[in-house]
Design a protein around this motif. Sequence first.
Motif, PDB file in Angstrom:
ATOM      1  N   UNK A 245     -31.858  -9.550  15.077  1.00 20.26           N
ATOM      2  CA  UNK A 245     -31.045 -10.505  15.830  1.00 20.26           C
ATOM      3  C   UNK A 245     -31.558 -10.659  17.256  1.00 20.26           C
ATOM      4  N   UNK A 246     -31.978  -9.561  17.861  1.00 18.34           N
ATOM      5  CA  UNK A 246     -32.491  -9.639  19.229  1.00 18.34           C
ATOM      6  C   UNK A 246     -33.799 -10.417  19.280  1.00 18.34           C
ATOM      7  N   UNK A 247     -34.686 -10.184  18.322  1.00 19.73           N
ATOM      8  CA  UNK A 247     -35.958 -10.911  18.291  1.00 19.73           C
ATOM      9  C   UNK A 247     -35.718 -12.399  18.045  1.00 19.73           C
ATOM     10  N   UNK A 248     -34.779 -12.715  17.148  1.00 18.46           N
ATOM     11  CA  UNK A 248     -34.474 -14.126  16.883  1.00 18.46           C
ATOM     12  C   UNK A 248     -33.901 -14.811  18.109  1.00 18.46           C
ATOM     13  N   UNK A 249     -33.092 -14.083  18.869  1.00 19.97           N
ATOM     14  CA  UNK A 249     -32.510 -14.669  20.076  1.00 19.97           C
ATOM     15  C   UNK A 249     -33.580 -14.959  21.113  1.00 19.97           C
ATOM     16  N   UNK A 250     -34.498 -14.009  21.315  1.00 21.56           N
ATOM     17  CA  UNK A 250     -35.539 -14.240  22.333  1.00 21.56           C
ATOM     18  C   UNK A 250     -36.510 -15.321  21.900  1.00 21.56           C
ATOM     19  N   UNK A 251     -36.817 -15.377  20.595  1.00 18.58           N
ATOM     20  CA  UNK A 251     -37.737 -16.403  20.112  1.00 18.58           C
ATOM     21  C   UNK A 251     -37.086 -17.775  20.021  1.00 18.58           C
ATOM     22  N   UNK A 252     -35.763 -17.851  20.234  1.00 22.46           N
ATOM     23  CA  UNK A 252     -35.070 -19.122  20.119  1.00 22.46           C
ATOM     24  C   UNK A 252     -35.017 -19.638  18.703  1.00 22.46           C
ATOM     25  N   UNK A 253     -34.956 -18.728  17.750  1.00 23.74           N
ATOM     26  CA  UNK A 253     -34.981 -19.112  16.341  1.00 23.74           C
ATOM     27  C   UNK A 253     -33.600 -18.946  15.727  1.00 23.74           C
ATOM     28  N   UNK A 254     -33.288 -19.826  14.786  1.00 25.75           N
ATOM     29  CA  UNK A 254     -32.049 -19.679  14.028  1.00 25.75           C
ATOM     30  C   UNK A 254     -32.236 -18.598  12.969  1.00 25.75           C
ATOM     31  N   UNK A 255     -31.141 -17.942  12.604  1.00 24.81           N
ATOM     32  CA  UNK A 255     -31.194 -16.796  11.693  1.00 24.81           C
ATOM     33  C   UNK A 255     -30.413 -17.116  10.430  1.00 24.81           C
ATOM     34  N   UNK A 256     -31.105 -17.070   9.295  1.00 29.26           N
ATOM     35  CA  UNK A 256     -30.487 -17.248   7.975  1.00 29.26           C
ATOM     36  C   UNK A 256     -30.541 -15.898   7.272  1.00 29.26           C
ATOM     37  N   UNK A 257     -29.378 -15.339   6.953  1.00 28.56           N
ATOM     38  CA  UNK A 257     -29.293 -13.995   6.384  1.00 28.56           C
ATOM     39  C   UNK A 257     -29.024 -14.079   4.892  1.00 28.56           C
ATOM     40  N   UNK A 258     -29.735 -13.244   4.140  1.00 24.52           N
ATOM     41  CA  UNK A 258     -29.581 -13.153   2.695  1.00 24.52           C
ATOM     42  C   UNK A 258     -29.254 -11.707   2.358  1.00 24.52           C
TER      43      UNK A 258
END
Length: 765
Positions: A245-258
């Motif tokens: 979640x932290x990496x996705x936030x810094x990269x500005x990426x949306x997160x899809x969880x499976x």
Amino acid sequence: MAPLKDMDLIVLPPESVDCGTQRCRMGPTLMTELGLKLGSPLLILLPEGACICTAWPRSDLAEGYLQFHTTCATSDFNSQRFSQLRLAQLKPLTCSRLKCLRANVLVQSAEYKRTTSSQFVQELAKELLTGLYVHEKHLVNLASSGTQIQFVEVENVNSGSHKAGLVSADTFLDLGSVQTVKQYQRKQKTPVVQLGGAEEVYAPLREMLTLPLHYPESLRRLGLACPRGALLVGPPGVGKTQLVRSVAQEAGASLVTVSGPVVVGSRPGESEENLRRAFAQAQEAARDGPCILFMDEVDALCPRRSGSSSAPENRLVAQLLTLMDGIGSDEGFVIIAATNQPDALDPALRRPGRFDREVVMGVPTLKQRFQILECVSQSVPLSPSVDLMSLAEMTTGYVGADLSALCREAALQAILHTAQGEASEMGSKDGSVDMVHFHRALRLVPPSCLRSGVGVVDFKPVSWEQIGGLEDVKLKLKQSIEWPMKFPEALVRMGVCRPRGVLLYGPPGCAKTTLVKAAASSSHCTFLTVSGAQLYAPYVGDSGRALAQLFRQARACSPSIVFLDEIDSMVGSRGEDSCQGGVQAQVLSMLLNELDGVGFKPIERRGSARTTLQAQREEPQPLGEQQMELQELCNKDVMIVAATNRPDALDSALLRPGRLDHIIYVPPPDTQARLAILQLHTEKMPLNCDVCLKDLATQTQLFSGADLENLCKEAALLALHEEGMSVSCVKQKYFLGVLQRVSPSLSPHQLLQYQQVSSWSQSSS
């Protein structure tokens, strides 16, 4: 008319003719008071944000009013929150023409971002910004321009010490990134993820994500193929999901969880359909910007395929392999999977092209535990008595979830005792959390890796003062166990390596086990012990697996002590016929391999020593950080401590240097030691004035420490028996009466055998 500096300026809505401009209309007297000319830059400062404008007179020349348009302002600036301004909130600026400007462009649609070249977006943004004053960390609103570019986020300006400037035709615009407004808003709404002690794992994961998500054209131009998937490996509670979640936030990426329960369906083919739907959702989200498809607990979703596996599981694994192979190079999303059992995954998932990189996130080290404690205790009102460094030393084996639970439990203890009106010695009347509350929480929150594990024991801490006599043995144990763990920098400076193992041998009842507990208590390390009854099992191979699990837990919670009491009953000598090919031979072989360091798995990694040594060479560190680094470098290994009263029954391979390095003889207590033991066990006993402990110490030749403890206990029971339950003290005659009935457990022949073994070990060493 009141002076302007004492007036409140009334804020009115901007005029329609000023829409899309930076004009701030005010009275001419106010412009003169501020030293502003027509078109001079002006910064409006508020607690919630700031806005940069240009000064213009009002058409009616009225004073006391302010009208401005928020063309260039911070993202949290809202002019509708206030209706008045003070003169002190208006700051005139001196701005020059900018030579260079770095900015990010926010466009309306993902289709425009995908089909338009970055060079065209750069030139169009430069044209729209020309003639405007911009400020660092401000957002320029270009929605009224009639183009797809809605906003421009200014990262920094190259204007010396100034943070603002005028964009001219000669200004070079360095384009940082192009993203949609929806993606930017989603990034702003995402709460900040607090992450501590994960920099070593965070850096390679961020690098792997940043390259394909933000620089795909550069990679395509160089002909490079970036990794499309990563496997995050680590024990439960270490923070794998938090890290993603932290990496996705810094990269500005949306997160899809499976997750497994959501994907797996009841009817045939439903699981594969759900998995395809998750990939389609990630592809749809990737059209608006970078996207991360996160598969948590992937070992439960795609286990290893074998003959015993069911057909639905095999179809699900095959479907995932097909979907991962079908990801094109132009797709804007990457796949991250997390597991704590990498060996349970199908090998086809771990080849290059699928999960290219495997990032290991091990149990936190000492320095990482300190950083995690700093992070999770930010919102906790800590007392000045709380020493987080000391807590980090006492929490060996704790993962991030354990440390978070520890702080929560300490806060609950503070609330509980404050509500009950109990103030600790350190003082907690104000409701703050002090060190006493953390000590209480440590008893309630054990490390998760030691819950229901092999060899876990809970013993009362023992101090060196609770053991009478044996001063030479105590000193040797401190040198072998306590010094390497508490003073590693001294050993590194002197070039001394810590021992791998210590063997204590001596007659029964001479405090060998108590000495080991005292060494573990003073060293603040994890204490694990195992007996022969726990090791031996009726099934072949279970004994070796139990011993391997014991050492695996010890490595995860290092620095730790593994205590093998009565080791002669676990492993024998391979020269004996009974040990050849039996369970003892297997356990001995496993123990020798663990002592030599064989069997260490990558998932048990606790930190990169190479990175630590490079950091020490490249740049100096503060003294506290050097101490933590040295402790981590020196305390990665597990200390093996064994005890036996039959050293002649042990295999010679165990007793060589490099395995059980220090062989320490624990002799029976002499006269002075017996006196100290008697004083220790009669400390809380009411003695009569005629009791002479020195005479008792002289008369108890060949008595062990356990015999002396039993002597004191039997004397007290005899006093209760003869004088009744109302007796007030123990007299000398009761000690003498017990001596007549009790015989020592040691014999001269036993002592002679131990002395021969001691002289042999000293000559061989």
